[in-house]
Design a protein around this motif. Structure first.
Motif: not given
Length: 261
Positions: A96-105
């Motif tokens: 969760h970041s200033a640019s919204g949720p970032l998913t990494v898989r």
């Protein structure tokens, strides 16, 4: 105080290439001034600061001089830390970041990051841009943060020696210089951001949030192979998925330890 710290080479399959990033783990965030001091001490393009949040993580990124709203290579490095060191049974992680949720898989090779796309708008170039870069510019665009300068050839990008002081005075976060690729690459690029304390970033995920839609439209395909032709080099596989981009890259661990101050 102390914190676990990792240093990784991101967007590379080998050591001493790609973009070095530090990742530091905290139970809660220290003061902003402490984060900035730690990033300055690490003296890398970015340090990622992670705090566990339920099953996810909160992430912030600092250059040696400022906090930034998005950083691709340090997010890639953070995912490697979570998936290879902290919770090895997981297949993905959400930051969760200033640019919204970032998913990494996980991917067959490295990791896949889901980032917001940055649409590029044509712009009138600064009148001295060609002089600053030392090469003719064919086209310019604006991604909301950076000037994108399109050159005629990959060799033009490789041979650049721009006036970094002049770039620092421009009204932008940085300048992305790009051209059609040669060999196996669809495009090449370099990224200069002296205003953020990064004279040249070796391999930049955030820049490819803009380069992916730009080259996807120009080349007529949604998947591109990109190479950031800095001295260290950076390899990215990029896919355009509507208003998102998927960036694939690898990471190599370099350092693991405890920072104390």
């Amino acid at each position: 105080m102390e914190a676990r710290i990792f240093q990784l080479d991101a967007f590379s399959s080998r050591s001493f290439a790609g973009n070095p990033a530090a990742v530091m783990l905290f139970e809660s965030y220290p003061d902003d001034g402490v984060c900035q001091a730690l990033a300055n001490e690490n003296n890398l393009a970015e340090t990622a600061f992670l705090v566990a949040e339920g099953g996810d993580f909160r992430i912030r990124w600092f250059t040696p001089t400022v906090e930034v709203p998005l950083c691709g290579h340090a997010t890639l490095a953070s995912a490697a830390v979570v998936l290879e060191r902290l919770e090895t049974d997981r297949e993905s992680v959400v930051f969760h970041s200033a640019s919204g949720p970032l998913t990494v898989r996980r991917a067959e090779r490295g990791y896949l990051m889901d980032f917001p796309a940055r649409q590029c708008e044509p712009m009138k170039p600064p009148e001295n841009l060609a002089d600053v870069l030392g090469v003719p510019v064919e086209e310019t665009a604006w991604d909301g943060f950076n000037i994108i300068a399109v050159l005629a050839s990959a060799d033009d990008v490789r041979c650049l020696s721009p006036d970094l002081r002049a770039i620092q005075s421009m009204a932008c976060a940085g300048v992305i210089v790009t051209a059609p690729g040669d060999g196996e690459n669809d495009c090449v690029s370099r990224y200069f951001a002296p205003a953020k304390g990064i004279p040249e970033d070796p391999a930049t995920g955030g820049a490819h949030c803009a380069l992916t839609p730009y080259w996807a439209e120009r080349l007529g395909k949604n998947e591109i192979y990109a190479f950031q032709t800095s001295a260290r080099g950076g390899e990215l596989r990029c896919r355009l998925l509507g208003d998102r981009v998927e960036l694939q890259g690898e990471c190599v661990f370099y350092l693991e330890g405890i920072a104390r101050w």
